[in-house]
Design a protein around this motif. Structure first.
Motif, PDB file in Angstrom:
ATOM      1  N   VAL A  43      -6.995  -5.793 -13.305  1.00 51.13           N
ATOM      2  CA  VAL A  43      -7.063  -4.830 -12.208  1.00 51.13           C
ATOM      3  C   VAL A  43      -5.768  -4.029 -12.123  1.00 51.13           C
ATOM      4  CG1 VAL A  43      -7.167  -4.558  -9.704  1.00 51.13           C
ATOM      5  CG2 VAL A  43      -8.739  -6.128 -10.858  1.00 51.13           C
ATOM      6  N   VAL A  44      -4.650  -4.732 -12.229  1.00 52.60           N
ATOM      7  CA  VAL A  44      -3.353  -4.061 -12.165  1.00 52.60           C
ATOM      8  C   VAL A  44      -3.222  -3.053 -13.294  1.00 52.60           C
ATOM      9  CG1 VAL A  44      -0.859  -4.400 -12.426  1.00 52.60           C
ATOM     10  CG2 VAL A  44      -2.188  -5.954 -10.981  1.00 52.60           C
ATOM     11  N   GLU A  45      -3.672  -3.440 -14.488  1.00 51.49           N
ATOM     12  CA  GLU A  45      -3.589  -2.547 -15.636  1.00 51.49           C
ATOM     13  C   GLU A  45      -4.464  -1.314 -15.421  1.00 51.49           C
ATOM     14  OE1 GLU A  45      -2.532  -0.978 -19.300  1.00 51.49           O
ATOM     15  OE2 GLU A  45      -1.642  -2.563 -18.072  1.00 51.49           O
ATOM     16  N   GLU A  46      -5.679  -1.513 -14.874  1.00 45.68           N
ATOM     17  CA  GLU A  46      -6.571  -0.386 -14.602  1.00 45.68           C
ATOM     18  C   GLU A  46      -5.951   0.566 -13.578  1.00 45.68           C
ATOM     19  OE1 GLU A  46     -10.367  -1.772 -13.408  1.00 45.68           O
ATOM     20  OE2 GLU A  46     -10.873  -2.628 -15.363  1.00 45.68           O
ATOM     21  N   GLU A  47      -5.341  -0.021 -12.527  1.00 45.06           N
ATOM     22  CA  GLU A  47      -4.704   0.822 -11.515  1.00 45.06           C
ATOM     23  C   GLU A  47      -3.538   1.600 -12.116  1.00 45.06           C
ATOM     24  OE1 GLU A  47      -3.630  -1.691  -8.283  1.00 45.06           O
ATOM     25  OE2 GLU A  47      -5.667  -1.762  -7.448  1.00 45.06           O
ATOM     26  N   ARG A  48      -2.764   0.916 -12.979  1.00 46.42           N
ATOM     27  CA  ARG A  48      -1.641   1.590 -13.617  1.00 46.42           C
ATOM     28  C   ARG A  48      -2.118   2.753 -14.487  1.00 46.42           C
ATOM     29  NH1 ARG A  48       0.817   1.912 -18.247  1.00 46.42           N
ATOM     30  NH2 ARG A  48      -0.670   0.520 -19.242  1.00 46.42           N
ATOM     31  N   GLU A  49      -3.206   2.528 -15.254  1.00 52.76           N
ATOM     32  CA  GLU A  49      -3.753   3.583 -16.106  1.00 52.76           C
ATOM     33  C   GLU A  49      -4.281   4.736 -15.267  1.00 52.76           C
ATOM     34  OE1 GLU A  49      -6.664   1.763 -18.552  1.00 52.76           O
ATOM     35  OE2 GLU A  49      -5.214   0.755 -19.851  1.00 52.76           O
ATOM     36  N   GLU A  50      -4.915   4.393 -14.137  1.00 51.91           N
ATOM     37  CA  GLU A  50      -5.437   5.436 -13.260  1.00 51.91           C
ATOM     38  C   GLU A  50      -4.298   6.271 -12.693  1.00 51.91           C
ATOM     39  OE1 GLU A  50      -7.946   6.000  -9.086  1.00 51.91           O
ATOM     40  OE2 GLU A  50      -7.941   4.050 -10.099  1.00 51.91           O
ATOM     41  N   GLN A  51      -3.223   5.574 -12.271  1.00 53.28           N
ATOM     42  CA  GLN A  51      -2.073   6.295 -11.739  1.00 53.28           C
ATOM     43  C   GLN A  51      -1.491   7.235 -12.783  1.00 53.28           C
ATOM     44  OE1 GLN A  51      -0.543   6.464  -8.870  1.00 53.28           O
ATOM     45  NE2 GLN A  51      -1.272   4.767  -7.608  1.00 53.28           N
ATOM     46  N   GLU A  52      -1.373   6.749 -14.022  1.00 53.54           N
ATOM     47  CA  GLU A  52      -0.833   7.577 -15.096  1.00 53.54           C
ATOM     48  C   GLU A  52      -1.725   8.791 -15.353  1.00 53.54           C
ATOM     49  OE1 GLU A  52      -0.351   5.073 -18.463  1.00 53.54           O
ATOM     50  OE2 GLU A  52       1.473   4.106 -17.704  1.00 53.54           O
ATOM     51  N   GLU A  53      -3.049   8.560 -15.339  1.00 53.42           N
ATOM     52  CA  GLU A  53      -3.986   9.667 -15.576  1.00 53.42           C
ATOM     53  C   GLU A  53      -3.899  10.698 -14.461  1.00 53.42           C
ATOM     54  OE1 GLU A  53      -8.804  10.402 -15.979  1.00 53.42           O
ATOM     55  OE2 GLU A  53      -7.963   8.432 -16.504  1.00 53.42           O
ATOM     56  N   VAL A  54      -3.821  10.206 -13.227  1.00 50.46           N
ATOM     57  CA  VAL A  54      -3.724  11.110 -12.078  1.00 50.46           C
ATOM     58  C   VAL A  54      -2.411  11.884 -12.115  1.00 50.46           C
ATOM     59  CG1 VAL A  54      -3.558  11.241  -9.572  1.00 50.46           C
ATOM     60  CG2 VAL A  54      -5.250   9.747 -10.633  1.00 50.46           C
ATOM     61  N   ARG A  55      -1.315  11.204 -12.468  1.00 53.38           N
ATOM     62  CA  ARG A  55      -0.027  11.888 -12.529  1.00 53.38           C
ATOM     63  C   ARG A  55      -0.034  12.957 -13.621  1.00 53.38           C
ATOM     64  NH1 ARG A  55       3.570   9.443  -9.293  1.00 53.38           N
ATOM     65  NH2 ARG A  55       3.065   7.327  -8.636  1.00 53.38           N
ATOM     66  N   ALA A  56      -0.652  12.628 -14.756  1.00 53.98           N
ATOM     67  CA  ALA A  56      -0.749  13.620 -15.830  1.00 53.98           C
ATOM     68  C   ALA A  56      -1.590  14.805 -15.380  1.00 53.98           C
ATOM     69  CB  ALA A  56      -1.361  12.979 -17.068  1.00 53.98           C
ATOM     70  N   GLN A  57      -2.683  14.524 -14.638  1.00 56.72           N
ATOM     71  CA  GLN A  57      -3.540  15.582 -14.116  1.00 56.72           C
ATOM     72  C   GLN A  57      -2.766  16.439 -13.120  1.00 56.72           C
ATOM     73  OE1 GLN A  57      -7.633  14.492 -12.885  1.00 56.72           O
ATOM     74  NE2 GLN A  57      -7.191  15.470 -10.929  1.00 56.72           N
ATOM     75  N   ALA A  58      -1.939  15.787 -12.276  1.00 51.02           N
ATOM     76  CA  ALA A  58      -1.160  16.511 -11.261  1.00 51.02           C
ATOM     77  C   ALA A  58      -0.092  17.380 -11.911  1.00 51.02           C
ATOM     78  CB  ALA A  58      -0.517  15.525 -10.301  1.00 51.02           C
ATOM     79  N   GLU A  59       0.550  16.855 -12.951  1.00 50.92           N
ATOM     80  CA  GLU A  59       1.594  17.620 -13.633  1.00 50.92           C
ATOM     81  C   GLU A  59       1.030  18.856 -14.316  1.00 50.92           C
ATOM     82  OE1 GLU A  59       3.415  14.866 -16.253  1.00 50.92           O
ATOM     83  OE2 GLU A  59       4.432  13.737 -14.657  1.00 50.92           O
ATOM     84  N   ILE A  98      -5.978   7.088   1.289  1.00 46.97           N
ATOM     85  CA  ILE A  98      -4.623   7.354   0.802  1.00 46.97           C
ATOM     86  C   ILE A  98      -3.934   6.017   0.603  1.00 46.97           C
ATOM     87  CG2 ILE A  98      -2.402   8.427   1.279  1.00 46.97           C
ATOM     88  CD1 ILE A  98      -3.786  10.482   2.981  1.00 46.97           C
ATOM     89  N   GLN A  99      -3.561   5.738  -0.625  1.00 45.60           N
ATOM     90  CA  GLN A  99      -2.827   4.520  -0.959  1.00 45.60           C
ATOM     91  C   GLN A  99      -1.523   4.935  -1.625  1.00 45.60           C
ATOM     92  OE1 GLN A  99      -5.602   2.308  -3.392  1.00 45.60           O
ATOM     93  NE2 GLN A  99      -6.453   1.253  -1.605  1.00 45.60           N
ATOM     94  N   GLY A 100      -0.434   4.751  -0.904  1.00 46.70           N
ATOM     95  CA  GLY A 100       0.840   5.217  -1.422  1.00 46.70           C
ATOM     96  C   GLY A 100       0.824   6.731  -1.490  1.00 46.70           C
ATOM     97  N   ASP A 101       1.062   7.257  -2.685  1.00 50.23           N
ATOM     98  CA  ASP A 101       1.023   8.712  -2.847  1.00 50.23           C
ATOM     99  C   ASP A 101      -0.253   9.187  -3.532  1.00 50.23           C
ATOM    100  OD1 ASP A 101       1.467   7.720  -5.352  1.00 50.23           O
ATOM    101  OD2 ASP A 101       3.215   8.965  -5.809  1.00 50.23           O
ATOM    102  N   LEU A 102      -1.273   8.328  -3.542  1.00 54.55           N
ATOM    103  CA  LEU A 102      -2.535   8.667  -4.203  1.00 54.55           C
ATOM    104  C   LEU A 102      -3.641   8.904  -3.185  1.00 54.55           C
ATOM    105  CD1 LEU A 102      -4.134   8.986  -6.844  1.00 54.55           C
ATOM    106  CD2 LEU A 102      -4.655   6.538  -6.703  1.00 54.55           C
ATOM    107  N   LEU A 103      -4.119  10.141  -3.147  1.00 56.72           N
ATOM    108  CA  LEU A 103      -5.267  10.507  -2.315  1.00 56.72           C
ATOM    109  C   LEU A 103      -6.507  10.466  -3.203  1.00 56.72           C
ATOM    110  CD1 LEU A 103      -6.302  11.844   0.421  1.00 56.72           C
ATOM    111  CD2 LEU A 103      -6.007  14.023  -0.760  1.00 56.72           C
ATOM    112  N   ASN A 141       2.482  14.914  -1.761  1.00 52.73           N
ATOM    113  CA  ASN A 141       3.936  15.077  -1.754  1.00 52.73           C
ATOM    114  C   ASN A 141       4.593  14.304  -0.630  1.00 52.73           C
ATOM    115  OD1 ASN A 141       3.885  16.871  -3.972  1.00 52.73           O
ATOM    116  ND2 ASN A 141       3.354  18.568  -2.603  1.00 52.73           N
ATOM    117  N   ASP A 142       3.869  14.206   0.489  1.00 52.84           N
ATOM    118  CA  ASP A 142       4.454  13.572   1.680  1.00 52.84           C
ATOM    119  C   ASP A 142       3.461  12.550   2.215  1.00 52.84           C
ATOM    120  OD1 ASP A 142       5.601  12.842   4.042  1.00 52.84           O
ATOM    121  OD2 ASP A 142       5.944  14.873   4.777  1.00 52.84           O
ATOM    122  N   GLN A 143       3.809  11.278   2.118  1.00 47.55           N
ATOM    123  CA  GLN A 143       2.893  10.224   2.547  1.00 47.55           C
ATOM    124  C   GLN A 143       2.742  10.160   4.059  1.00 47.55           C
ATOM    125  OE1 GLN A 143       3.778   6.464   0.582  1.00 47.55           O
ATOM    126  NE2 GLN A 143       4.659   7.542  -1.169  1.00 47.55           N
TER     127      GLN A 143
END
Length: 314
Positions: A30-46, A242-247, A288-290
């Motif tokens: 689960v942690v690995e999936e969340e980490r991959e999702e965060q990376e994908e979302v960050r790449a999408q955001a960038e 909203i979890q952390g900085d992820l909507l 940008n702002d939690q």
């Protein structure tokens, strides 16, 4: 009895260890999936460009322009009508409408009698976006014809077209123009337009015996009277969290939806568009702002928006 206890205590730790290893593996996955999702979302955001209000819907959501064009065409066709009758109350005209085409010399055909009105079938149907054209004779060998008094129309006069389904479309006269018979603005009369126009044409002026036609063409430009349509009610995105900085949110299952707009909400309730996500992308956005409130709205082919999504209960 004692041996059973020994066996129990010997086996029991292995059972517990086995359960522990399984849970650790699941948590790790689960942690690995969340980490991959965060990376994908960050790449999408960038890769995401700042909102550009001058963008087309296709550009905003990265979809084929042809898809938007098709949506407009489908809507346009739903409003078109195959004309069978023309009524102009101010001139006491109530005439049948027939199809006419294009002559070998490139000119629009006309009815072979003075009573019918001809609709240029290769062009736009009345009610659709573009210039629909109806033509009728001003006179014939027996005297005045169906459009003899067309020049008496005034801006604001009503023109009604009856479709084969019996429904009527109302048009209002905008203006009238006279052109030399061999120098009319063909593109303006017959060409494409975003507006829903109906143009009435007849001959006018002195009859030129040498050319066998009247010296001028009278064109009456009219526009469709449309009822105010209520904005469509689009389905609202759900499970906004909203979890952390992820909507994130759940997508809307509707073929008309092309994407989502993310809005930042200030203390006064004012919304600022901060990003757009395509229907084909992961339904997530890095904020940008939690400590700021956000919402998401679904968007259709035409740019209409749904009501704002509400944050899901924890």
């Amino acid at each position: 009895m004692w041996k059973r206890q020994v066996i129990f205590f010997i086996i029991s730790p292995f059972v517990l260890i086995g359960c522990s290893l399984t849970e650790d593996a699941d948590v790790g996955s689960v942690v690995e999936e969340e980490r991959e999702e965060q990376e994908e979302v960050r790449a999408q955001a960038e890769a995401m460009e700042p909102p550009d209000e001058d963008q087309t819907i296709a550009e905003e959501f990265g979809i084929d322009e042809a898809r938007i064009d098709q949506a407009y065409e489908d809507t346009n066709q739903a409003q078109e009508t195959y004309p069978t009758g023309l009524t102009i109350p101010a001139l006491d005209i109530d005439a049948p409408v027939i199809e006419v085409g294009q002559l070998e010399n490139g000119q629009m055909g006309v009815p072979d009698n003075g009573e019918d009105v001809g609709w240029y079938e290769p062009g736009t149907q009345p009610g659709g976006a573009g210039n629909a054209v109806l033509a009728g004779h001003v006179d014939d060998r027996t005297g005045p014809a169906v459009f003899f008094d067309l020049g008496d129309l005034e801006p604001g006069d009503q023109v009604f077209v009856t479709g084969e389904d019996g429904e009527e479309l109302e048009f209002i006269v905008d203006e009238m123009e006279r052109y030399p018979f061999d120098d009319s603005p063909v593109e303006e009369i017959f060409g494409p337009s975003d507006e829903k126009q109906l143009n009435l044409i007849t001959c006018t002026g002195v009859f030129n015996q040498e050319n066998g036609t009247h010296e001028e063409r009278l064109v009456v430009y009219t526009s469709l009277v449309e009822e105010e349509e209520e904005e469509p009610v689009l389905p609202v995105p759900t499970e906004l969290t909203i979890q952390g900085d992820l909507l994130s949110w759940h997508s809307v299952r509707d073929e008309e939806i092309v994407g989502y707009r993310i809005y930042e909400i200030d203390a006064d309730g004012e919304e600022t568009h901060v990003g757009s996500v395509s229907q084909l992308e992961r339904k997530s956005f890095l904020v940008n702002d939690q400590d700021t409130d956000y919402t998401v709205k679904a968007v259709d082919h035409f740019g209409n928006e749904s009501d704002p999504a509400e944050e899901a209960d924890a």
